[in-house]
Design an enzyme around this catalytic site. Structure first.
Site, short mmCIF file in Angstrom:
data_model
loop_
_atom_site.label_atom_id
_atom_site.label_comp_id
_atom_site.label_asym_id
_atom_site.label_seq_id
_atom_site.Cartn_x
_atom_site.Cartn_y
_atom_site.Cartn_z
N GLU A 1 6.62 -10.18 3.46
CA GLU A 1 6.00 -10.90 2.38
C GLU A 1 6.33 -10.31 1.69
O GLU A 1 6.75 -11.52 0.05
CB GLU A 1 4.44 -11.44 2.74
CG GLU A 1 4.39 -11.38 3.71
CD GLU A 1 3.04 -10.49 5.11
OE1 GLU A 1 2.20 -11.37 4.76
OE2 GLU A 1 3.55 -9.14 5.16
N GLY B 1 1.15 -1.32 -0.57
CA GLY B 1 0.13 0.05 -0.04
C GLY B 1 0.44 1.28 0.38
O GLY B 1 2.27 1.05 0.01
N ILE C 1 -7.49 -0.64 10.04
CA ILE C 1 -8.01 0.21 9.06
C ILE C 1 -8.86 1.49 10.21
O ILE C 1 -9.16 2.45 10.38
CB ILE C 1 -10.12 0.05 8.48
CG1 ILE C 1 -9.54 -0.97 7.30
CG2 ILE C 1 -10.69 0.51 9.09
CD1 ILE C 1 -10.06 -1.81 6.96
#
Ligand code: 0RQ
Length: 503
Positions: free
Chosen positions: A293, A270, A363
């Site tokens: 990852e 992101g 979030i």
């Protein structure tokens, strides 16, 4: 040019994508390659989706259960979701069409830690795997398979599937051969042994995947790009978040809690994690390492500039431009990048041993440090937990990053109580927004609430949070983690009812 299929027997099994897709039957569990838009099969899923649509047009059912490494692309998740061809999907996904179907309640989705996927399938929790569809960059003369730009769960899929379809993608650089490290030492309890990896750049396995050639029922030649989507230009919010986190890391070095070259970094995907990597490039840090990852643009730049010495991953998420650079300088990157199976890239034993620094998006977070990474308003799934939990629980430090508000300021990312919990207060060390950083280590719940409000909440919501916390501190049933239960989730309900969390 050299034929990417060097094994004569397997060259004889080359068929069209349609012919390969025809080997998959309704009701099968199909395990595919793919991790964050890299290394997923490009042709067979599309052909399968077309076949499913044709069968549906005749009024007959056709769905599969679908497992991958992580998220894929429109040609895989998108095509199969649009065809209504997926009965069950796991684990991480990020496709808009699949997400909508999941949130309409029409597609069963199971979200588990990425490090758990392989072992849970080995344990038998998901039944048998009928077919594996795996993209590779080449087939060697001995029949072993050279992975492409992700490894994910491919080892497990090839080991366990009853039949295997291989896609050989010529678009992938031949030079990835040698970048992979496939560990064959995993066993099932009670026979497990320590995993012999003590540095993020240790090689403990083989450079290719083994596969019983008798199981390979079809080979399909492809020549198509990964889902290389561009990153947004770094905005001031992301830049501020990155600066707070980097200042904090420097502070930890000054205090002697971290070495000057830090500890292996894990970075989520992101724009904010990418801004953190960009910030590190200018930070003066040297000789860093990554045990993560996904390698995205920012990490390639850090490797190029020598800020990062090496990186371990299981897949890539690159912009088209970064992908060109990667291909052009593949010999340089092959010396510095090790791609592993995701059970190893995310392994709790290794994350704990290496002392990874986890940096992931979120979030929302609540006053006490519980973090929601997956559900908007407690019920609408965004992507999934991915590997964030593997690193948050087991790392040396775990930071969660987000702008302090969402949806044009109508939502506070700091709420009284999270509407869904992915990372509990016990797994979260640091929360960062563009307002500042809350270091939660060693603080009681009530002290955490003060720092989270003061340092991370947006000024528009600070009074409201203080008001909640003050009243909860007086009126709560217990005073350890004060809450007013009827009000704890009222902010979310207010947003649903009125379009804003503001009282
Ligand atoms: O939605 O695009 O519709 O406006 O969420 O938000 O701010 O662009 O941030 O892309 O970094 O995603 C947690 C989803 C953050 C991600 C999450 C809405 C917001 C926007 C995206 P729109 P941003 P990011 C390694 C680690 C879990 C997996 C993980 C994620 C959209 O980081 O999936 O960490 N993490 N893996 O508007 C309502 C809020 C909101 C909100 C954001 N409080 N309320 N909507 N949004 N906050 C990788 C792998 O494991 C593979």
């Amino acid at each position: 040019s050299v034929d990417r299929i060097a094994n004569a027997r397997l060259r004889d099994r080359v068929v069209s994508a349609e012919a390969a897709a025809a080997l998959i039957q309704p009701g099968e569990t199909v395990a595919m390659s793919g991790f964050t838009g890299s290394g997923y099969p490009k042709a067979v899923p599309v052909a399968l989706a077309q076949r499913i649509e044709a069968v549906h047009a005749q009024g007959m059912p056709f769905q599969i259960s679908l497992m991958t490494g992580a998220s894929t692309a429109p040609e895989l998740d998108g095509a199969l979701a649009k065809a209504d061809g997926i009965a069950m999907r796991m684990p991480f996904q990020s496709d808009p069409d699949a997400r909508n179907r999941i949130n309409e309640g029409k597609l069963d989705y199971i979200d588990i830690h990425l490090s758990h996927v392989a072992q849970h399938v080995w344990f038998g929790f998901y039944g048998e795997i009928d077919t594996a569809v795996i993209e590779v960059s080449a087939i060697r003369e001995d029949g072993s398979l050279v992975p492409s730009t992700s490894v994910g769960n491919n080892k497990t899929w090839l080991d366990l599937a009853k039949k295997v379809i291989v896609e050989v993608n010529e678009w992938q650089p031949a030079g990835v051969d040698g970048m992979h490290d496939i560990y064959y030492g995993t066993a099932l309890p009670p026979h497990r042994k320590p995993i012999p990896l003590v540095h993020a750049n240790d090689r403990i396995g083989e450079t290719a995947l083994r596969c019983d050639p008798d199981k390979i029922v079809a080979v399909v030649r492809t020549n198509g790009p990964d889902r290389n989507s561009p990153f947004s230009p770094i905005d001031t919010t992301s830049e501020q978040i990155a600066q707070y986190l980097i200042e904090f890391l420097k502070h930890e070095v000054a205090k002697g809690r971290l070495p000057a070259n830090l500890l292996p970094l894990q970075s989520g995907v992101g724009n904010i994690p990418n801004a953190v990597l960009a910030g590190l490039a200018k930070s003066g840090f040297r000789d860093l390492s990554a045990f993560t990852e996904v390698i995205q643009d920012g990490m390639l730049d850090l490797l190029r500039d020598g800020v990062l010495s090496y990186a371990s991953c299981t897949g890539f998420a690159l912009s088209p431009q970064a992908n060109e650079t990667f291909k052009e300088h593949i010999d340089f990157y092959r010396e510095r990048i090790i791609m592993r199976t995701q059970e190893i890239s995310n392994h709790p034993e290794l994350v704990r041993r290496l002392g990874c620094i986890g940096m992931n998006g979120m979030i929302e977070a609540d006053l006490y440090g519980n973090v929601n990474s997956t559900h908007v308003m407690g019920s609408r799934i965004m992507n999934g937990i991915g590997g964030s939990g593997d690193f948050a629980r087991n790392g040396f430090l775990s930071a969660f990053l987000s702008p302090s508000t969402a949806k044009n300021g109508s939502i506070s990312a700091i709420v009284p109580m999270v509407s869904h919990v992915d990372h509990t207060e016990h797994d979260v060390s640091v929360i960062v927004t563009e307002q500042g950083l809350a270091d939660l280590r060693g603080l009681t719940p009530r002290k955490r609430a003060r720092v989270v409000i003061d340092n991370c909440a947006h000024p528009d919501f600070r009074d409201q949070l203080n008001d909640y916390f003050d009243r909860a501190s007086r009126e709560s049933y217990g005073k350890h983690t004060p809450h007013l239960l009827p009000e704890a989730l009222s902010w979310h309900q207010r947003w649903l009812d009125t379009g804003t969390m503001k009282a």
